[in-house]
Design a protein around this motif. Structure first.
Motif, PDB file in Angstrom:
ATOM      1  N   SER A 106     -87.496 -52.986  68.359  1.00 32.11           N
ATOM      2  CA  SER A 106     -87.068 -53.847  69.460  1.00 32.11           C
ATOM      3  C   SER A 106     -87.077 -55.321  69.068  1.00 32.11           C
ATOM      4  N   ASP A 107     -87.870 -55.672  68.066  1.00 33.63           N
ATOM      5  CA  ASP A 107     -87.950 -57.062  67.618  1.00 33.63           C
ATOM      6  C   ASP A 107     -86.618 -57.567  67.071  1.00 33.63           C
ATOM      7  N   ARG A 109     -83.828 -57.350  68.303  1.00 34.08           N
ATOM      8  CA  ARG A 109     -82.976 -57.837  69.386  1.00 34.08           C
ATOM      9  C   ARG A 109     -83.535 -59.086  70.066  1.00 34.08           C
ATOM     10  N   SER A 110     -84.661 -59.567  69.594  1.00 33.57           N
ATOM     11  CA  SER A 110     -85.372 -60.639  70.284  1.00 33.57           C
ATOM     12  C   SER A 110     -85.195 -61.977  69.584  1.00 33.57           C
ATOM     13  N   SER A 113     -88.109 -63.448  67.483  1.00 36.23           N
ATOM     14  CA  SER A 113     -88.465 -62.772  66.234  1.00 36.23           C
ATOM     15  C   SER A 113     -87.919 -63.478  65.010  1.00 36.23           C
TER      16      SER A 113
END
Length: 127
Positions: A106-107, A109-110, A113
């Motif tokens: 998920s990182d 997409r952040s 990050s």
């Protein structure tokens, strides 16, 4: 310090294609996860696509899946975003970003990050 320089943006009609490039000035490019984000006027920066350090993993926003393709050439220290079937809603400033450490899928997409960002390249799609 990592410098990222995007190129390849431009103006295209709906249904057209563009290929963005992002050249990195860093010795250890192959150790970085790379991402593409975009930001339209008045909107938040949003995830578009990402690729793992060895190019073994790729991730896409639902809005571009099947139309966009991310790839990288570690020998040339460059990451690419091939965009097909462009739509007016794809109009935005596209940013390249590099992440030194990614712990969870998920990182990718952040925004937080990513450690380094380019200046962006404009993509305009007319209807």
């Amino acid at each position: 310090q990592v410098q990222l320089i995007e190129s390849g943006g431009g103006m295209v009609q709906a249904g057209g294609s563009l290929k963005l490039s992002c050249a990195a000035s860093v010795r250890t490019f192959s150790s970085y996860a790379m991402g593409w984000f975009r930001q339209a006027p008045g909107k938040e920066r949003e995830f578009v696509a990402a690729i793992g350090p060895s190019a073994g993993s790729t991730y896409y926003a639902d809005s571009v899946k099947g139309r966009f393709s991310i790839s990288r050439d570690n020998a040339k220290k460059t990451v690419f975003l091939e965009m097909n079937g462009l739509k007016p809603e794809d109009t935005a400033l596209y940013y390249c970003a590099a992440a030194g450490r990614i712990y969870y899928r998920s990182d990718y997409r952040s925004v937080p990050s990513y450690d380094y960002w380019g200046q962006g390249t404009q993509v305009t799609v007319s209807s």
